[in-house]
Design a protein around this motif. Structure first.
Motif, PDB file in Angstrom:
ATOM      1  N   PHE A   1       0.808  -1.221   0.000  1.00 33.55           N
ATOM      2  CA  PHE A   1       0.000   0.000   0.000  1.00 33.55           C
ATOM      3  C   PHE A   1       0.844   1.275   0.000  1.00 33.55           C
ATOM      4  O   PHE A   1       0.330   2.362   0.246  1.00 33.55           O
ATOM      5  N   GLY A   2       2.117   1.136  -0.305  1.00 30.17           N
ATOM      6  CA  GLY A   2       2.967   2.308  -0.419  1.00 30.17           C
ATOM      7  C   GLY A   2       3.185   3.035   0.883  1.00 30.17           C
ATOM      8  O   GLY A   2       3.233   4.268   0.920  1.00 30.17           O
ATOM      9  N   VAL A   3       3.344   2.275   1.962  1.00 33.78           N
ATOM     10  CA  VAL A   3       3.562   2.866   3.292  1.00 33.78           C
ATOM     11  C   VAL A   3       4.992   2.579   3.741  1.00 33.78           C
ATOM     12  O   VAL A   3       5.385   1.414   3.846  1.00 33.78           O
ATOM     13  N   ALA A   4       5.752   3.623   3.969  1.00 38.51           N
ATOM     14  CA  ALA A   4       7.100   3.458   4.512  1.00 38.51           C
ATOM     15  C   ALA A   4       6.992   3.337   6.023  1.00 38.51           C
ATOM     16  O   ALA A   4       6.556   4.279   6.694  1.00 38.51           O
ATOM     17  N   LEU A   5       7.353   2.186   6.554  1.00 36.85           N
ATOM     18  CA  LEU A   5       7.284   1.927   7.992  1.00 36.85           C
ATOM     19  C   LEU A   5       8.642   2.251   8.604  1.00 36.85           C
ATOM     20  O   LEU A   5       9.628   1.552   8.364  1.00 36.85           O
ATOM     21  N   HIS A   6       8.697   3.321   9.370  1.00 37.23           N
ATOM     22  CA  HIS A   6       9.965   3.791   9.936  1.00 37.23           C
ATOM     23  C   HIS A   6      10.279   3.170  11.287  1.00 37.23           C
ATOM     24  O   HIS A   6      11.435   2.844  11.565  1.00 37.23           O
ATOM     25  N   ALA A   7       9.275   3.048  12.147  1.00 32.19           N
ATOM     26  CA  ALA A   7       9.529   2.582  13.512  1.00 32.19           C
ATOM     27  C   ALA A   7       8.256   1.982  14.091  1.00 32.19           C
ATOM     28  O   ALA A   7       7.148   2.286  13.635  1.00 32.19           O
ATOM     29  N   TYR A   8       8.429   1.123  15.113  1.00 31.73           N
ATOM     30  CA  TYR A   8       7.273   0.487  15.752  1.00 31.73           C
ATOM     31  C   TYR A   8       7.621   0.066  17.169  1.00 31.73           C
ATOM     32  O   TYR A   8       8.792  -0.084  17.525  1.00 31.73           O
ATOM     33  N   VAL A   9       6.587  -0.133  17.955  1.00 31.55           N
ATOM     34  CA  VAL A   9       6.710  -0.844  19.219  1.00 31.55           C
ATOM     35  C   VAL A   9       5.421  -1.627  19.405  1.00 31.55           C
ATOM     36  O   VAL A   9       4.322  -1.108  19.204  1.00 31.55           O
ATOM     37  N   LEU A  10       5.560  -2.897  19.753  1.00 33.87           N
ATOM     38  CA  LEU A  10       4.415  -3.785  19.942  1.00 33.87           C
ATOM     39  C   LEU A  10       4.333  -4.159  21.415  1.00 33.87           C
ATOM     40  O   LEU A  10       5.139  -4.948  21.921  1.00 33.87           O
ATOM     41  N   MET A  11       3.349  -3.586  22.097  1.00 33.68           N
ATOM     42  CA  MET A  11       3.107  -3.880  23.498  1.00 33.68           C
ATOM     43  C   MET A  11       2.046  -4.982  23.591  1.00 33.68           C
ATOM     44  O   MET A  11       1.499  -5.435  22.580  1.00 33.68           O
TER      45      MET A  11
ATOM     46  N   ASN B   1      -1.053  -4.836  24.784  1.00 41.02           N
ATOM     47  CA  ASN B   1      -2.433  -4.453  24.482  1.00 41.02           C
ATOM     48  C   ASN B   1      -2.552  -3.281  23.507  1.00 41.02           C
ATOM     49  O   ASN B   1      -3.636  -2.739  23.332  1.00 41.02           O
ATOM     50  N   HIS B   2      -1.449  -2.889  22.886  1.00 41.00           N
ATOM     51  CA  HIS B   2      -1.506  -1.841  21.876  1.00 41.00           C
ATOM     52  C   HIS B   2      -0.195  -1.800  21.102  1.00 41.00           C
ATOM     53  O   HIS B   2       0.786  -2.433  21.502  1.00 41.00           O
ATOM     54  N   PHE B   3      -0.215  -1.075  19.995  1.00 40.00           N
ATOM     55  CA  PHE B   3       1.041  -0.848  19.287  1.00 40.00           C
ATOM     56  C   PHE B   3       1.080   0.568  18.739  1.00 40.00           C
ATOM     57  O   PHE B   3       0.058   1.243  18.597  1.00 40.00           O
TER      58      PHE B   3
END
Length: 231
Positions: free
Chosen positions: A47-57, A59-61
């Motif tokens: 979908f043309g989304v550049a994913l730069h950073a993440y955190v997966l907790m 109960n949320h992200f």
């Protein structure tokens, strides 16, 4: 009062938050975590989304992304959400919703908030008391940017590349930014901006952004009509 439409603009940095319904867990085990991360990796380029950073907790992200089109981010989140809920429900013999309504997101001025927001994400597990240091938590992009792991699905933002001329220099500079942390005011601003849908940036940035959308970008002051910011 009618809910504001979600703010999604092409080629702008977005901070995204998705919570579990009633704060319930959205991941139970390593297989769940790996599945969700794999879906991000699969659908971001689709979908043309550049994913730069993440955190997966538990109960949320949080995600930090730049979509190439206005439609890319909602399409990405819908595809990931639907696929993951089917997988999660099948694995854990449950049915029904998993998410707390629609995801929350807003636009950030990259020059001002990219690195602080990355640090904010990395320190989320520390603030939650899960680990002592960001490097101790496996389910975030911190390991990638600190040189501890290579997440090939991530798209480092140009402002990260500007931290140094070599991978080692960039990793060391970023790790130092994480050690410095962010202040309480900036932490609150980033949280509130995403949850309430208000754009975050200086007046010039907001004025330029307002030209691309009829949607109000900042919270109106009490007793006054909202006006777009002026340069």
């Amino acid at each position: 009062m009618a809910r504001l439409p979600r703010l999604t603009l092409a080629q702008q940095l977005h901070h995204v938050i998705q919570r579990g319904n009633n704060r319930q867990p959205i991941v139970v085990d390593t297989a769940d975590r790996e599945r969700l991360v794999a879906l991000w990796a699969e659908h971001a380029p689709r979908f043309g989304v550049a994913l730069h950073a993440y955190v997966l907790m538990d109960n949320h992200f949080h995600l930090l992304v730049t979509p190439s089109t206005a439609e890319g981010l909602p399409q990405f989140m819908q595809a990931v959400g639907r696929s993951y809920v089917r997988s999660f429900n099948d694995r854990h013999a449950r049915s029904g919703t998993l998410w707390e309504g629609r995801y929350r997101a807003t636009v950030l001025q990259a020059e001002r908030y990219l690195l602080p927001c990355m640090v904010y994400l990395d320190l989320n597990p520390v603030r939650a008391g899960l680990v002592a240091e960001a490097r101790d938590f496996a389910w975030s992009s911190h390991h990638h940017y600190a040189g501890l792991r290579s997440d090939r699905f991530l798209s480092p933002h140009p402002l990260y590349w500007a931290l140094g001329n070599t991978p080692f220099a960039r990793e060391a500079a970023y790790a130092e930014r994480v050690r410095e942390g962010i202040g309480a005011h900036e932490q609150t601003l980033l949280t509130d901006a995403a949850l309430q849908g208000w754009a975050a940036g200086d007046e010039r940035f907001l004025a330029q952004l307002q030209q691309d959308t009829p949607r109000r970008l900042v919270k109106a002051r009490a007793g006054r009509r909202p006006n777009p910011p002026t340069v």
